[in-house]
Design a protein around this motif. Structure first.
Motif, PDB file in Angstrom:
ATOM      1  N   PRO A   4       0.831  -1.205   0.000  1.00 54.10           N
ATOM      2  CA  PRO A   4       0.000   0.000   0.000  1.00 54.10           C
ATOM      3  C   PRO A   4       0.864   1.253   0.000  1.00 54.10           C
ATOM      4  O   PRO A   4       1.893   1.309   0.669  1.00 54.10           O
ATOM      5  CB  PRO A   4      -0.794  -0.099   1.304  1.00 54.10           C
ATOM      6  N   GLN A   5       0.447   2.222  -0.791  1.00 53.76           N
ATOM      7  CA  GLN A   5       1.141   3.501  -0.871  1.00 53.76           C
ATOM      8  C   GLN A   5       0.101   4.613  -0.927  1.00 53.76           C
ATOM      9  O   GLN A   5      -0.995   4.405  -1.435  1.00 53.76           O
ATOM     10  CB  GLN A   5       2.000   3.560  -2.128  1.00 53.76           C
ATOM     11  N   PRO A   6       0.466   5.786  -0.452  1.00 57.69           N
ATOM     12  CA  PRO A   6      -0.478   6.907  -0.585  1.00 57.69           C
ATOM     13  C   PRO A   6      -0.632   7.281  -2.058  1.00 57.69           C
ATOM     14  O   PRO A   6       0.279   7.086  -2.862  1.00 57.69           O
ATOM     15  CB  PRO A   6       0.184   8.029   0.213  1.00 57.69           C
ATOM     16  N   SER A   7      -1.799   7.801  -2.391  1.00 56.96           N
ATOM     17  CA  SER A   7      -2.032   8.229  -3.777  1.00 56.96           C
ATOM     18  C   SER A   7      -1.342   9.561  -4.041  1.00 56.96           C
ATOM     19  O   SER A   7      -1.147  10.379  -3.142  1.00 56.96           O
ATOM     20  CB  SER A   7      -3.532   8.350  -4.062  1.00 56.96           C
ATOM     21  N   LEU A   8      -0.963   9.754  -5.276  1.00 56.52           N
ATOM     22  CA  LEU A   8      -0.343  10.999  -5.699  1.00 56.52           C
ATOM     23  C   LEU A   8      -1.396  12.110  -5.669  1.00 56.52           C
ATOM     24  O   LEU A   8      -2.534  11.897  -6.100  1.00 56.52           O
ATOM     25  CB  LEU A   8       0.197  10.840  -7.118  1.00 56.52           C
ATOM     26  N   PRO A   9      -1.061  13.297  -5.158  1.00 56.76           N
ATOM     27  CA  PRO A   9      -2.034  14.388  -5.226  1.00 56.76           C
ATOM     28  C   PRO A   9      -2.280  14.770  -6.683  1.00 56.76           C
ATOM     29  O   PRO A   9      -1.347  14.839  -7.483  1.00 56.76           O
ATOM     30  CB  PRO A   9      -1.383  15.521  -4.445  1.00 56.76           C
ATOM     31  N   ALA A  10      -3.515  14.988  -7.022  1.00 56.31           N
ATOM     32  CA  ALA A  10      -3.925  15.242  -8.403  1.00 56.31           C
ATOM     33  C   ALA A  10      -4.014  16.740  -8.693  1.00 56.31           C
ATOM     34  O   ALA A  10      -4.107  17.568  -7.785  1.00 56.31           O
ATOM     35  CB  ALA A  10      -5.276  14.585  -8.662  1.00 56.31           C
ATOM     36  N   LYS A  11      -4.007  17.070  -9.975  1.00 61.24           N
ATOM     37  CA  LYS A  11      -4.192  18.445 -10.432  1.00 61.24           C
ATOM     38  C   LYS A  11      -5.681  18.649 -10.698  1.00 61.24           C
ATOM     39  O   LYS A  11      -6.259  18.001 -11.568  1.00 61.24           O
ATOM     40  CB  LYS A  11      -3.382  18.679 -11.713  1.00 61.24           C
ATOM     41  N   PRO A  12      -6.353  19.528  -9.944  1.00 69.66           N
ATOM     42  CA  PRO A  12      -7.780  19.766 -10.194  1.00 69.66           C
ATOM     43  C   PRO A  12      -8.023  20.505 -11.509  1.00 69.66           C
ATOM     44  O   PRO A  12      -7.313  21.462 -11.828  1.00 69.66           O
ATOM     45  CB  PRO A  12      -8.225  20.598  -8.987  1.00 69.66           C
ATOM     46  N   ILE A  13      -9.015  20.024 -12.249  1.00 69.63           N
ATOM     47  CA  ILE A  13      -9.380  20.640 -13.529  1.00 69.63           C
ATOM     48  C   ILE A  13     -10.911  20.736 -13.589  1.00 69.63           C
ATOM     49  O   ILE A  13     -11.620  20.097 -12.811  1.00 69.63           O
ATOM     50  CB  ILE A  13      -8.849  19.845 -14.744  1.00 69.63           C
ATOM     51  N   ALA A  14     -11.401  21.522 -14.525  1.00 68.82           N
ATOM     52  CA  ALA A  14     -12.844  21.590 -14.755  1.00 68.82           C
ATOM     53  C   ALA A  14     -13.112  22.009 -16.188  1.00 68.82           C
ATOM     54  O   ALA A  14     -12.291  22.670 -16.824  1.00 68.82           O
ATOM     55  CB  ALA A  14     -13.508  22.581 -13.796  1.00 68.82           C
ATOM     56  N   SER A  15     -14.253  21.608 -16.657  1.00 65.52           N
ATOM     57  CA  SER A  15     -14.813  22.088 -17.913  1.00 65.52           C
ATOM     58  C   SER A  15     -16.089  22.820 -17.537  1.00 65.52           C
ATOM     59  O   SER A  15     -16.887  22.312 -16.751  1.00 65.52           O
ATOM     60  CB  SER A  15     -15.127  20.902 -18.828  1.00 65.52           C
ATOM     61  N   LEU A  31     -15.740  28.503  -8.504  1.00 62.86           N
ATOM     62  CA  LEU A  31     -14.778  27.396  -8.439  1.00 62.86           C
ATOM     63  C   LEU A  31     -13.457  27.836  -7.825  1.00 62.86           C
ATOM     64  O   LEU A  31     -12.827  27.080  -7.082  1.00 62.86           O
ATOM     65  CB  LEU A  31     -14.525  26.833  -9.832  1.00 62.86           C
ATOM     66  N   LYS A  32     -13.045  29.052  -8.125  1.00 59.83           N
ATOM     67  CA  LYS A  32     -11.791  29.563  -7.555  1.00 59.83           C
ATOM     68  C   LYS A  32     -11.872  29.616  -6.028  1.00 59.83           C
ATOM     69  O   LYS A  32     -10.870  29.416  -5.343  1.00 59.83           O
ATOM     70  CB  LYS A  32     -11.469  30.950  -8.100  1.00 59.83           C
ATOM     71  N   LYS A  33     -13.056  29.877  -5.491  1.00 59.92           N
ATOM     72  CA  LYS A  33     -13.222  29.907  -4.033  1.00 59.92           C
ATOM     73  C   LYS A  33     -13.032  28.522  -3.426  1.00 59.92           C
ATOM     74  O   LYS A  33     -12.623  28.396  -2.267  1.00 59.92           O
ATOM     75  CB  LYS A  33     -14.588  30.463  -3.663  1.00 59.92           C
ATOM     76  N   VAL A  34     -13.309  27.485  -4.191  1.00 60.77           N
ATOM     77  CA  VAL A  34     -13.179  26.114  -3.719  1.00 60.77           C
ATOM     78  C   VAL A  34     -11.792  25.550  -4.022  1.00 60.77           C
ATOM     79  O   VAL A  34     -11.182  24.899  -3.179  1.00 60.77           O
ATOM     80  CB  VAL A  34     -14.267  25.216  -4.372  1.00 60.77           C
ATOM     81  N   VAL A  38      -6.381  29.958 -10.720  1.00 61.48           N
ATOM     82  CA  VAL A  38      -6.269  29.262 -12.002  1.00 61.48           C
ATOM     83  C   VAL A  38      -4.813  29.335 -12.460  1.00 61.48           C
ATOM     84  O   VAL A  38      -4.196  30.393 -12.413  1.00 61.48           O
ATOM     85  CB  VAL A  38      -7.195  29.924 -13.046  1.00 61.48           C
ATOM     86  N   ILE A  39      -4.268  28.187 -12.918  1.00 59.45           N
ATOM     87  CA  ILE A  39      -2.914  28.213 -13.484  1.00 59.45           C
ATOM     88  C   ILE A  39      -2.949  28.199 -15.008  1.00 59.45           C
ATOM     89  O   ILE A  39      -1.999  28.618 -15.646  1.00 59.45           O
ATOM     90  CB  ILE A  39      -2.020  27.070 -12.974  1.00 59.45           C
ATOM     91  N   LEU A  40      -4.063  27.713 -15.572  1.00 54.87           N
ATOM     92  CA  LEU A  40      -4.188  27.715 -17.026  1.00 54.87           C
ATOM     93  C   LEU A  40      -5.662  27.677 -17.392  1.00 54.87           C
ATOM     94  O   LEU A  40      -6.443  26.936 -16.780  1.00 54.87           O
ATOM     95  CB  LEU A  40      -3.465  26.515 -17.643  1.00 54.87           C
ATOM     96  N   PHE A  68      -6.336  24.337 -12.020  1.00 53.05           N
ATOM     97  CA  PHE A  68      -6.155  25.134 -10.813  1.00 53.05           C
ATOM     98  C   PHE A  68      -4.797  24.856 -10.169  1.00 53.05           C
ATOM     99  O   PHE A  68      -4.237  23.772 -10.295  1.00 53.05           O
ATOM    100  CB  PHE A  68      -7.274  24.823  -9.820  1.00 53.05           C
ATOM    101  N   ALA A  69      -4.291  25.855  -9.460  1.00 51.26           N
ATOM    102  CA  ALA A  69      -3.033  25.709  -8.733  1.00 51.26           C
ATOM    103  C   ALA A  69      -3.227  24.711  -7.591  1.00 51.26           C
ATOM    104  O   ALA A  69      -4.346  24.462  -7.144  1.00 51.26           O
ATOM    105  CB  ALA A  69      -2.584  27.069  -8.182  1.00 51.26           C
ATOM    106  N   GLY A  70      -2.145  24.183  -7.129  1.00 52.40           N
ATOM    107  CA  GLY A  70      -2.222  23.271  -5.996  1.00 52.40           C
ATOM    108  C   GLY A  70      -2.714  21.891  -6.398  1.00 52.40           C
ATOM    109  O   GLY A  70      -2.737  21.536  -7.579  1.00 52.40           O
ATOM    110  N   PHE A  71      -3.092  21.145  -5.378  1.00 48.55           N
ATOM    111  CA  PHE A  71      -3.434  19.744  -5.580  1.00 48.55           C
ATOM    112  C   PHE A  71      -4.809  19.412  -5.017  1.00 48.55           C
ATOM    113  O   PHE A  71      -5.344  20.134  -4.184  1.00 48.55           O
ATOM    114  CB  PHE A  71      -2.395  18.848  -4.907  1.00 48.55           C
TER     115      PHE A  71
END
Length: 181
Positions: A4-15, A31-34, A38-40, A68-71
């Motif tokens: 078992p290993q921890p999961s990689l933190p993901a990059k949040p995206i949205a359409s 969405l930015k509040k949550v 935005v990084i791109l 979005f920035a962060g994970f």
């Protein structure tokens, strides 16, 4: 043997798509509040490869892809789907949605969307939410699967390849890349 290993933190995206750019921008502000800054963000894209949403939204739909920035912890995807659904309902007028928000996440090897709709290739997560494996990364680019929406092929792949580059740089800064077996 695997362990078992921890999961990689993901990059949040949205359409986000709808008829009016103002409604889409309002959804993006929420969405930015949550999810944070935005990084791109894509340019305004036509949402014209299906008429599935025409009875609800009408014609002339526009879309933004956003990263979005962060994970995002991968296990938080159902919570995020419910938050975006709440936002869709808040922005509704006379019971009709003005925007459709599809949240998801990107990993170095795949892009996953959240949906309330079950289908053969979707895996149930929790809280009525399914994970839709939308794109996989191989041979230097994201690739579609037989069920990938055509606009994710035409417009999404170039955008998400750029997001992946930014994401891998963030992982390197955090000491999480390259992946350790």
């Amino acid at each position: 043997m695997s362990h078992p290993q921890p999961s990689l933190p993901a990059k949040p995206i949205a359409s986000i798509f709808g008829r009016r750019e103002e409604s889409i921008e309002e959804a993006l502000r929420a969405l930015k509040k949550v999810l944070g800054p935005v990084i791109l963000k894509s340019s305004w894209l036509p949402f014209d490869l299906t008429n599935y949403y025409q009875p609800e939204f009408g014609s002339g739909l526009k879309r933004l892809f956003v990263a979005f920035a962060g994970f995002l912890a991968q296990e938080d995807l159902p919570r995020l789907k419910h938050r975006t659904y709440e936002q869709e309902m808040l922005l509704s007028v006379a019971g009709r949605r003005q925007v459709n928000i599809d949240p998801g996440y990107l990993l170095p090897e795949r892009l996953v969307l959240a949906t309330f709709k079950n289908y053969s290739h979707r895996i149930y997560l929790s809280q009525g939410v399914y994970a839709d494996l939308t794109l996989i990364f191989e041979r230097g680019s994201y690739r579609p699967l037989p069920w990938t929406y055509p606009d994710y092929v035409r417009d999404g792949i170039p955008f998400f390849n750029k997001v992946r580059q930014l994401y891998v740089e963030e992982l390197k800064k955090e000491g999480l890349w390259p992946l350790k077996a």
